[in-house]
Design a protein around this motif. Structure first.
Motif, PDB file in Angstrom:
ATOM      1  N   ALA B  87      -9.797-117.707  46.414  1.00 25.93           N
ATOM      2  CA  ALA B  87     -10.119-116.315  46.746  1.00 25.93           C
ATOM      3  C   ALA B  87     -10.178-116.231  48.273  1.00 25.93           C
ATOM      4  O   ALA B  87     -10.650-117.159  48.930  1.00 25.93           O
ATOM      5  CB  ALA B  87     -11.450-115.910  46.137  1.00 25.93           C
ATOM      6  N   VAL B  88      -9.665-115.144  48.836  1.00 26.21           N
ATOM      7  CA  VAL B  88      -9.635-115.007  50.292  1.00 26.21           C
ATOM      8  C   VAL B  88     -10.788-114.115  50.730  1.00 26.21           C
ATOM      9  O   VAL B  88     -10.892-112.966  50.296  1.00 26.21           O
ATOM     10  CB  VAL B  88      -8.298-114.411  50.769  1.00 26.21           C
ATOM     11  CG1 VAL B  88      -8.266-114.315  52.285  1.00 26.21           C
ATOM     12  CG2 VAL B  88      -7.138-115.246  50.268  1.00 26.21           C
ATOM     13  N   VAL B  89     -11.670-114.659  51.584  1.00 19.32           N
ATOM     14  CA  VAL B  89     -12.834-113.913  52.052  1.00 19.32           C
ATOM     15  C   VAL B  89     -12.615-113.573  53.520  1.00 19.32           C
ATOM     16  O   VAL B  89     -12.185-114.427  54.307  1.00 19.32           O
ATOM     17  CB  VAL B  89     -14.112-114.771  51.889  1.00 19.32           C
ATOM     18  CG1 VAL B  89     -15.334-113.976  52.298  1.00 19.32           C
ATOM     19  CG2 VAL B  89     -14.250-115.252  50.458  1.00 19.32           C
ATOM     20  N   SER B  90     -12.862-112.308  53.891  1.00 21.94           N
ATOM     21  CA  SER B  90     -12.632-111.939  55.292  1.00 21.94           C
ATOM     22  C   SER B  90     -13.575-110.813  55.699  1.00 21.94           C
ATOM     23  O   SER B  90     -14.118-110.111  54.856  1.00 21.94           O
ATOM     24  CB  SER B  90     -11.189-111.488  55.484  1.00 21.94           C
ATOM     25  OG  SER B  90     -10.951-110.346  54.693  1.00 21.94           O
ATOM     26  N   LEU B  91     -13.765-110.658  57.020  1.00 19.08           N
ATOM     27  CA  LEU B  91     -14.507-109.516  57.543  1.00 19.08           C
ATOM     28  C   LEU B  91     -13.483-108.433  57.825  1.00 19.08           C
ATOM     29  O   LEU B  91     -12.613-108.599  58.667  1.00 19.08           O
ATOM     30  CB  LEU B  91     -15.250-109.899  58.830  1.00 19.08           C
ATOM     31  CG  LEU B  91     -16.452-110.832  58.666  1.00 19.08           C
ATOM     32  CD1 LEU B  91     -17.047-111.148  60.018  1.00 19.08           C
ATOM     33  CD2 LEU B  91     -17.514-110.212  57.780  1.00 19.08           C
ATOM     34  N   SER B  92     -13.598-107.305  57.110  1.00 20.96           N
ATOM     35  CA  SER B  92     -12.492-106.348  57.177  1.00 20.96           C
ATOM     36  C   SER B  92     -12.572-105.422  58.384  1.00 20.96           C
ATOM     37  O   SER B  92     -11.567-104.894  58.815  1.00 20.96           O
ATOM     38  CB  SER B  92     -12.433-105.539  55.883  1.00 20.96           C
ATOM     39  OG  SER B  92     -13.650-104.883  55.686  1.00 20.96           O
ATOM     40  N   ASN B  93     -13.766-105.187  58.925  1.00 23.04           N
ATOM     41  CA  ASN B  93     -13.843-104.166  59.976  1.00 23.04           C
ATOM     42  C   ASN B  93     -14.367-104.717  61.302  1.00 23.04           C
ATOM     43  O   ASN B  93     -15.001-104.012  62.067  1.00 23.04           O
ATOM     44  CB  ASN B  93     -14.726-103.009  59.510  1.00 23.04           C
ATOM     45  CG  ASN B  93     -16.149-103.476  59.245  1.00 23.04           C
ATOM     46  OD1 ASN B  93     -16.377-104.673  59.087  1.00 23.04           O
ATOM     47  ND2 ASN B  93     -17.083-102.558  59.213  1.00 23.04           N
ATOM     48  N   ILE B 123      -3.832-117.298  57.121  1.00 25.19           N
ATOM     49  CA  ILE B 123      -3.511-117.714  58.493  1.00 25.19           C
ATOM     50  C   ILE B 123      -3.794-116.587  59.477  1.00 25.19           C
ATOM     51  O   ILE B 123      -3.938-115.427  59.098  1.00 25.19           O
ATOM     52  CB  ILE B 123      -2.025-118.118  58.629  1.00 25.19           C
ATOM     53  CG1 ILE B 123      -1.108-117.017  58.100  1.00 25.19           C
ATOM     54  CG2 ILE B 123      -1.744-119.432  57.957  1.00 25.19           C
ATOM     55  CD1 ILE B 123       0.323-117.191  58.480  1.00 25.19           C
ATOM     56  N   LEU B 124      -3.864-116.978  60.742  1.00 27.06           N
ATOM     57  CA  LEU B 124      -4.011-116.021  61.823  1.00 27.06           C
ATOM     58  C   LEU B 124      -2.611-115.545  62.221  1.00 27.06           C
ATOM     59  O   LEU B 124      -1.659-116.325  62.190  1.00 27.06           O
ATOM     60  CB  LEU B 124      -4.683-116.739  62.995  1.00 27.06           C
ATOM     61  CG  LEU B 124      -5.112-115.904  64.185  1.00 27.06           C
ATOM     62  CD1 LEU B 124      -6.241-114.970  63.784  1.00 27.06           C
ATOM     63  CD2 LEU B 124      -5.565-116.808  65.312  1.00 27.06           C
ATOM     64  N   ALA B 125      -2.497-114.257  62.583  1.00 28.04           N
ATOM     65  CA  ALA B 125      -1.194-113.728  63.005  1.00 28.04           C
ATOM     66  C   ALA B 125      -0.638-114.567  64.157  1.00 28.04           C
ATOM     67  O   ALA B 125      -1.367-114.928  65.083  1.00 28.04           O
ATOM     68  CB  ALA B 125      -1.344-112.281  63.432  1.00 28.04           C
ATOM     69  N   ASN B 189      -7.598-111.397  63.027  1.00 28.70           N
ATOM     70  CA  ASN B 189      -8.758-112.043  63.658  1.00 28.70           C
ATOM     71  C   ASN B 189      -9.087-113.339  62.916  1.00 28.70           C
ATOM     72  O   ASN B 189      -8.638-113.539  61.792  1.00 28.70           O
ATOM     73  CB  ASN B 189      -9.957-111.087  63.637  1.00 28.70           C
ATOM     74  CG  ASN B 189     -10.397-110.771  62.229  1.00 28.70           C
ATOM     75  OD1 ASN B 189     -10.895-111.644  61.521  1.00 28.70           O
ATOM     76  ND2 ASN B 189     -10.190-109.532  61.783  1.00 28.70           N
ATOM     77  N   PRO B 190      -9.880-114.214  63.549  1.00 30.08           N
ATOM     78  CA  PRO B 190     -10.107-115.534  62.924  1.00 30.08           C
ATOM     79  C   PRO B 190     -11.234-115.567  61.899  1.00 30.08           C
ATOM     80  O   PRO B 190     -11.625-116.651  61.471  1.00 30.08           O
ATOM     81  CB  PRO B 190     -10.439-116.418  64.122  1.00 30.08           C
ATOM     82  CG  PRO B 190     -11.064-115.500  65.088  1.00 30.08           C
ATOM     83  CD  PRO B 190     -10.454-114.155  64.901  1.00 30.08           C
ATOM     84  N   TYR B 191     -11.774-114.415  61.500  1.00 25.19           N
ATOM     85  CA  TYR B 191     -12.905-114.416  60.560  1.00 25.19           C
ATOM     86  C   TYR B 191     -12.429-114.313  59.112  1.00 25.19           C
ATOM     87  O   TYR B 191     -12.455-113.232  58.511  1.00 25.19           O
ATOM     88  CB  TYR B 191     -13.877-113.287  60.914  1.00 25.19           C
ATOM     89  CG  TYR B 191     -14.514-113.485  62.261  1.00 25.19           C
ATOM     90  CD1 TYR B 191     -15.504-114.440  62.437  1.00 25.19           C
ATOM     91  CD2 TYR B 191     -14.119-112.750  63.369  1.00 25.19           C
ATOM     92  CE1 TYR B 191     -16.079-114.655  63.666  1.00 25.19           C
ATOM     93  CE2 TYR B 191     -14.680-112.953  64.606  1.00 25.19           C
ATOM     94  CZ  TYR B 191     -15.662-113.907  64.747  1.00 25.19           C
ATOM     95  OH  TYR B 191     -16.224-114.120  65.977  1.00 25.19           O
ATOM     96  N   PHE B 192     -11.970-115.423  58.574  1.00 27.80           N
ATOM     97  CA  PHE B 192     -11.538-115.439  57.172  1.00 27.80           C
ATOM     98  C   PHE B 192     -11.649-116.868  56.643  1.00 27.80           C
ATOM     99  O   PHE B 192     -11.776-117.828  57.413  1.00 27.80           O
ATOM    100  CB  PHE B 192     -10.095-114.947  57.044  1.00 27.80           C
ATOM    101  CG  PHE B 192      -9.102-115.753  57.831  1.00 27.80           C
ATOM    102  CD1 PHE B 192      -8.558-116.915  57.302  1.00 27.80           C
ATOM    103  CD2 PHE B 192      -8.707-115.355  59.100  1.00 27.80           C
ATOM    104  CE1 PHE B 192      -7.652-117.659  58.030  1.00 27.80           C
ATOM    105  CE2 PHE B 192      -7.806-116.106  59.833  1.00 27.80           C
ATOM    106  CZ  PHE B 192      -7.272-117.259  59.297  1.00 27.80           C
TER     107      PHE B 192
END
Lengths: 261, 242
Positions: B87-93, B123-125, B189-192
C-alpha cells in the motif's frame, strides 16, 4: 576606412546572420514542405472536426461519438495523446505530419477512410484540434523522427532470417499466429490502453494499416504502435534484423486469388 | 571588434533557439526548506476482511512448465497482524519540506517467472527506473501514462532498459504477452512510503503542521486521514480496510 575593409566587415556580419537563420530553421520541428500545418486551433479546424470527425471521435475527442458504438476497432480516443502511426520513437507524441498523413491516407481494415475528399488546408486545420484534446501535448514535445536509413533489398536469405526472428527470437507467433493470420495463442486476450479488445494484425490481408511500403512496415517495428500491446523492437533488434522481419511479414501476404480458394 | 559582435549575435541566437526548443516545465508548488526538528508518522495498514483467503490474480502461464508457474497476488495480507503489503502511503497536501534525494542507484523492476518484482514501486519525480527481464522468454514492458512519456518495448532475456519518470503520476506497467502488471507511483515530494510485509510504514522529518495522510492500494482503494505533526514527536496512525 578602406572600402575593402568595410566590405570584409559587412561580409562577417552577413555570414553570422545567415548561419543564425540556417540554425533557426534547422532546430525548429520540421514541417511538411508542401503544406503549412497551423499551430493554433482555428475556426475552420473546429468546423471541419465537428462536421466530419466528431460523429465517430466524439465532440471532445474521447472516441465516443454517436456512431462509435457499433465500430470495431473503436475510433481513436485523442485524450491520452497515444497515436498508433508515427515516425517518432515508442511512446513519443506524433509529429504534425504523422497526424496529417493518417488523416490523408486513412487506416485500412478500419472505418477510418482516406479523407482526400477534403482540401489539404482543411485536413491540416484539424491537426491542432486533435492535439488540443490531450494535456500530453502541454507536458511533452514529440521526439525527433527515427532515421530509416537505406532499405535492404529483399532476398531469400533476408526472408529466411526474418522467419527465424518471427518464430524463435521474438516469438511474434504468440499473438500474430504461425501463419501470420493474427490467431496466436495470446491473440484472444489482448486489449488496448482504453480497455477495448484488439486483434493482432493479420499479415495475410496485405493491407498494412500504417502504409504498404517496406519502410512503413519497418517503422512499425521500430516505433511500435502507441496505445496498443504492439511494442517497439528498436532496442531488441538491430537495423538489419528489422529489415529481415519486414521482408518476412511482407512475404506472408497472400494474393486475393489465393485467399478466395 | 566586428568579429566579436558577429560572434555575440551568433551565440545570442543560438541560446534563444535552445530555449525555444526545450521549454522548461515548472513543477507544482513544493518548496524545499531546512527541516531540523520535524516530526514523524509511523503506523500499519491492515485489512479486517478474510485474511486467510487473499484474492489471487492467477497467472495464465500456458507456456511455462508446471513447477515454474507462479501466482501473483493483488492483495498480500500478513496472517499474523492482518497487515497489507504494497500500500502506498503519502502526505497529499504538503507544500514545503525536506529536499528529496533522487537515488543514484536506480530502483529495479525485474520480470521473474512472468511476474513483476516488486509489484509496487514509489519514487520521487526525476528518478530513473531500470527494467529487467530475468526470464528466458520474451516479455514486453508497456506503460500507459499521460504526463510521463509512455513506452512499449519488447524485452528479451537479461535485457535492461532505463526509463526516467519526471512528473507525479500513477503509472501502470504491464506485460501484454503474459497479462501481468506492476505499479509505479511518482511523487513530487519525498514524503511517501510503501508498506512492508507486515503493513508497516514510516515517514520522517515532516515540518510542524496539519496534513492529509493518504493511503492507496490497487485493490482496496484510497483512504485519507488528517494528522497533526508536532516537532520531534511521533504520530501513530492506523489505516483499516474493512
Amino acid at each position: 576606412m578602406k572600402p575593402k575593409g568595410l566590405f570584409y566587415k559587412a561580409g562577417f556580419l552577413s555570414a553570422a546572420v545567415f548561419s543564425c537563420a540556417v540554425l533557426s530553421v534547422g532546430m525548429r520541428p520540421t514541417t511538411a514542405s508542401a503544406i503549412e500545418i497551423p499551430k493554433e486551433v482555428t475556426e475552420e479546424g473546429k468546423n471541419v472536426y465537428k462536421k466530419y470527425c466528431s460523429a465517430c471521435h466524439g465532440e471532445e475527442g474521447a472516441g465516443d461519438g454517436p456512431v462509435s458504438r457499433s465500430m470495431i476497432p473503436k475510433p481513436r480516443n485523442f485524450t491520452r495523446g497515444a497515436y498508433k502511426f508515427r515516425t517518432t520513437p515508442s511512446g513519443s507524441l506524433p509529429t504534425d505530419e504523422d497526424i496529417y498523413k493518417t488523416i490523408s491516407y486513412g487506416v485500412p481494415n478500419s472505418t477510418m477512410i482516406p479523407w482526400d475528399i477534403l482540401t489539404e488546408e482543411q485536413r491540416a486545420s484539424v491537426v491542432p484540434v486533435l492535439k488540443s484534446f490531450s494535456e500530453a501535448f502541454e507536458f511533452r514535445e514529440p521526439d525527433a523522427p527515427v532515421a530509416i536509413g537505406l532499405p535492404l533489398r529483399p532476398t531469400e536469405r533476408t526472408i529466411l532470417e526474418g522467419k527465424k526472428i518471427y518464430e524463435e527470437k521474438l516469438e511474434c507467433w504468440k499473438c500474430h499466429g504461425v501463419e501470420g493470420r493474427g490467431d496466436g495463442p495470446s491473440a484472444g486476450e489482448q486489449e488496448d490502453d482504453f480497455g477495448f479488445p484488439i486483434k493482432p494484425f493479420d499479415f495475410t490481408t496485405g493491407k498494412f494499416k500504417g502504409g504498404n511500403s517496406p519502410s512503413d512496415v519497418y517503422l512499425r517495428f521500430t516505433t511500435g504502435l502507441n496505445g496498443t500491446p504492439m511494442p517497439s523492437f528498436a532496442k531488441e533488434l538491430s537495423d538489419e534484423e528489422r529489415w529481415y522481419l519486414t521482408h518476412y511479414v511482407m512475404s506472408l501476404v497472400q494474393s486475393e486469388e489465393c485467399s478466395k480458394e | 571588434m566586428i568579429r566579436t559582435v558577429s560572434l555575440c549575435i551568433f551565440v545570442l541566437f543560438f541560446c534563444c533557439d535552445i530555449l525555444y526548443s526545450k521549454e522548461l516545465v515548472t513543477e507544482d508548488a513544493y518548496t524545499v526548506i531546512d527541516v531540523s526538528d520535524g516530526g514523524s508518522i509511523t503506523g500499519h495498514v491492515t485489512c479486517t476482511g478474510d485474511a486467510g483467503a487473499p484474492s489471487l490474480d492467477m497467472y495464465a502461464g500456458w507456456e511455462l512448465s508446471k513447477p515454474s508457474q507462479v501466482v501473483s497476488e493483488k492483495i498480500v495480507i500478513n496472517r499474523l497482524n492482518n497487515g497489507v503489503r504494497n500500500a502506498v502511503v503519502s502526505l497529499s497536501n504538503i507544500e514545503k519540506g525536506k529536499k528529496g534525494v533522487v537515488p543514484s542507484v536506480h530502483p529495479v523492476i525485474d520480470q521473474q517467472m512472468g511476474i513483476f518484482l516488486p509489484r509496487v514501486t514509489a519514487i520521487l519525480a526525476g528518478t530513473t527506473i531500470d527494467l529487467l527481464n530475468g526470464d528466458e522468454e520474451l516479455h514486453n514492458v508497456h506503460t500507459k501514462s499521460v504526463r510521463n512519456q509512455p513506452f512499449n518495448f519488447g524485452m528479451s532475456y537479461k535485457q535492461r532498459i532505463s526509463k526516467d519518470f519526471d512528473y507525479p503520476e500513477t503509472v501502470k506497467l504491464s506485460c501484454d504477452i503474459h497479462k501481468e502488471y506492476a505499479w509505479i507511483v511518482v511523487f513530487s515530494n519525498p514524503y511517501f512510503d510503501v508498506t512492508d510485509r507486515s503493513g508497516y510504514f514510516e515517514i520522517c522529518d515532516i515540518p510542524e503542521g496539519t496534513y492529509e495522510l493518504r493511503v492507496w492500494h490497487e485493490e482496496l482503494g484510497k483512504q485519507e486521514k488528517e494528522v497533526i505533526i508536532q516537532a520531534r514527536k511521533r504520530e501513530n496512525i492506523a489505516f483499516v480496510y474493512e
